[in-house]
Design a protein around this motif. Sequence first.
Motif, PDB file in Angstrom:
ATOM      1  N   MET A   1       0.848  -1.187   0.000  1.00 46.72           N
ATOM      2  CA  MET A   1       0.000   0.000   0.000  1.00 46.72           C
ATOM      3  C   MET A   1       0.881   1.234   0.000  1.00 46.72           C
ATOM      4  O   MET A   1       1.712   1.384   0.885  1.00 46.72           O
ATOM      5  CB  MET A   1      -0.858   0.027   1.258  1.00 46.72           C
ATOM      6  N   GLU A   2       0.673   2.086  -0.959  1.00 43.93           N
ATOM      7  CA  GLU A   2       1.527   3.271  -1.061  1.00 43.93           C
ATOM      8  C   GLU A   2       1.259   4.281   0.049  1.00 43.93           C
ATOM      9  O   GLU A   2       2.167   4.726   0.705  1.00 43.93           O
ATOM     10  CB  GLU A   2       1.348   3.915  -2.428  1.00 43.93           C
ATOM     11  N   LYS A   3       0.011   4.652   0.223  1.00 46.53           N
ATOM     12  CA  LYS A   3      -0.296   5.651   1.251  1.00 46.53           C
ATOM     13  C   LYS A   3      -1.384   5.113   2.160  1.00 46.53           C
ATOM     14  O   LYS A   3      -2.532   5.005   1.768  1.00 46.53           O
ATOM     15  CB  LYS A   3      -0.753   6.953   0.591  1.00 46.53           C
ATOM     16  N   CYS A   4      -0.998   4.760   3.342  1.00 39.06           N
ATOM     17  CA  CYS A   4      -1.947   4.227   4.320  1.00 39.06           C
ATOM     18  C   CYS A   4      -1.960   5.170   5.517  1.00 39.06           C
ATOM     19  O   CYS A   4      -0.918   5.437   6.115  1.00 39.06           O
ATOM     20  CB  CYS A   4      -1.524   2.822   4.744  1.00 39.06           C
ATOM     21  N   THR A   5      -3.131   5.694   5.841  1.00 38.40           N
ATOM     22  CA  THR A   5      -3.249   6.599   6.983  1.00 38.40           C
ATOM     23  C   THR A   5      -4.132   6.022   8.086  1.00 38.40           C
ATOM     24  O   THR A   5      -4.241   6.604   9.155  1.00 38.40           O
ATOM     25  CB  THR A   5      -3.830   7.958   6.555  1.00 38.40           C
ATOM     26  N   LYS A  32       1.566   9.613  15.540  1.00 33.21           N
ATOM     27  CA  LYS A  32       0.188   9.712  16.044  1.00 33.21           C
ATOM     28  C   LYS A  32      -0.786  10.267  14.999  1.00 33.21           C
ATOM     29  O   LYS A  32      -1.967  10.399  15.266  1.00 33.21           O
ATOM     30  CB  LYS A  32       0.141  10.562  17.316  1.00 33.21           C
ATOM     31  N   SER A  33      -0.291  10.559  13.782  1.00 35.45           N
ATOM     32  CA  SER A  33      -1.196  11.036  12.734  1.00 35.45           C
ATOM     33  C   SER A  33      -1.940   9.872  12.084  1.00 35.45           C
ATOM     34  O   SER A  33      -2.892  10.079  11.340  1.00 35.45           O
ATOM     35  CB  SER A  33      -0.429  11.814  11.667  1.00 35.45           C
ATOM     36  N   LYS A  34      -1.517   8.660  12.370  1.00 41.89           N
ATOM     37  CA  LYS A  34      -2.181   7.476  11.827  1.00 41.89           C
ATOM     38  C   LYS A  34      -3.375   7.130  12.700  1.00 41.89           C
ATOM     39  O   LYS A  34      -3.306   7.196  13.927  1.00 41.89           O
ATOM     40  CB  LYS A  34      -1.226   6.279  11.780  1.00 41.89           C
ATOM     41  N   GLU A  35      -4.472   6.754  12.056  1.00 42.89           N
ATOM     42  CA  GLU A  35      -5.683   6.404  12.791  1.00 42.89           C
ATOM     43  C   GLU A  35      -5.783   4.885  12.900  1.00 42.89           C
ATOM     44  O   GLU A  35      -5.713   4.178  11.901  1.00 42.89           O
ATOM     45  CB  GLU A  35      -6.914   6.968  12.074  1.00 42.89           C
ATOM     46  N   LYS A 149       3.927  -2.641  10.882  1.00 42.36           N
ATOM     47  CA  LYS A 149       4.526  -1.303  10.985  1.00 42.36           C
ATOM     48  C   LYS A 149       5.725  -1.175  10.052  1.00 42.36           C
ATOM     49  O   LYS A 149       5.870  -0.195   9.317  1.00 42.36           O
ATOM     50  CB  LYS A 149       4.942  -1.045  12.434  1.00 42.36           C
ATOM     51  N   LYS A 150       6.583  -2.192  10.048  1.00 41.29           N
ATOM     52  CA  LYS A 150       7.776  -2.181   9.198  1.00 41.29           C
ATOM     53  C   LYS A 150       7.390  -2.216   7.720  1.00 41.29           C
ATOM     54  O   LYS A 150       7.931  -1.471   6.906  1.00 41.29           O
ATOM     55  CB  LYS A 150       8.666  -3.375   9.548  1.00 41.29           C
ATOM     56  N   LYS A 151       6.434  -3.077   7.376  1.00 43.50           N
ATOM     57  CA  LYS A 151       6.001  -3.206   5.979  1.00 43.50           C
ATOM     58  C   LYS A 151       5.409  -1.895   5.448  1.00 43.50           C
ATOM     59  O   LYS A 151       5.626  -1.535   4.301  1.00 43.50           O
ATOM     60  CB  LYS A 151       4.985  -4.342   5.870  1.00 43.50           C
ATOM     61  N   LEU A 152       4.666  -1.198   6.306  1.00 47.61           N
ATOM     62  CA  LEU A 152       4.061   0.081   5.898  1.00 47.61           C
ATOM     63  C   LEU A 152       5.069   1.229   5.973  1.00 47.61           C
ATOM     64  O   LEU A 152       4.769   2.338   5.563  1.00 47.61           O
ATOM     65  CB  LEU A 152       2.853   0.400   6.805  1.00 47.61           C
ATOM     66  N   GLN A 153       6.248   0.943   6.537  1.00 48.76           N
ATOM     67  CA  GLN A 153       7.297   1.945   6.727  1.00 48.76           C
ATOM     68  C   GLN A 153       6.801   3.115   7.575  1.00 48.76           C
ATOM     69  O   GLN A 153       7.077   4.285   7.289  1.00 48.76           O
ATOM     70  CB  GLN A 153       7.853   2.421   5.382  1.00 48.76           C
ATOM     71  N   TRP A 154       6.081   2.754   8.632  1.00 53.53           N
ATOM     72  CA  TRP A 154       5.599   3.757   9.582  1.00 53.53           C
ATOM     73  C   TRP A 154       6.634   3.938  10.674  1.00 53.53           C
ATOM     74  O   TRP A 154       7.345   3.027  11.033  1.00 53.53           O
ATOM     75  CB  TRP A 154       4.288   3.307  10.213  1.00 53.53           C
ATOM     76  N   ASN A 155       6.705   5.162  11.234  1.00 53.08           N
ATOM     77  CA  ASN A 155       7.624   5.436  12.351  1.00 53.08           C
ATOM     78  C   ASN A 155       7.064   4.891  13.650  1.00 53.08           C
ATOM     79  O   ASN A 155       5.911   4.834  13.861  1.00 53.08           O
ATOM     80  CB  ASN A 155       7.828   6.956  12.486  1.00 53.08           C
TER      81      ASN A 155
END
Length: 155
Positions: A1-5, A32-35, A149-155
């Motif tokens: 997924m390119e952009k996941c929020t 914390k911007s991720k829902e 988290k790693k796959k989505l490259q989220w902090n």
Amino acid sequence: MEKCTRIIFVSKENVILSPMAEWIMKSILMDKSKEILSRGLVVLFAEPRDQRVTELLINHAVPCEEQVSEEFKAEEVDEETLVLTMNFTEKVKLVEDYGLTEHVYTLREFAIEEEGVELDPDVPDPYGSGDEAYEESYIELKDLLYKVKKKLQWN
């Protein structure tokens, strides 16, 4: 997924696995911007989260607020939403009953996705089992969620 929020964790009744996944994911995310939400497919009335889940989260120092089950609504899903079910049956229901075809996976399927490896897509539900089963669910969910988290490259 390119952009996941947003991630919506889905389980049958939204009282054990999906709320546990929701709060674990919230605790490991720095961004914390991720829902992060959890929903149920069979929610006849608002039921509080399983008390053993609350105790488990507290014992593992996972901050969590009081929570009642909420029914899944397709309107909450957009192109930036990842829907992760706790088992394959729930995934099939989302596809068949709600027509969702993109960005819907079982949690294990999304986190572990390996070529040519057959894996059980279901996270075992500890309902009706002892504390050890709840602890095993917690450990597995935490491991899978770090992979997400790693796959989505989220902090």
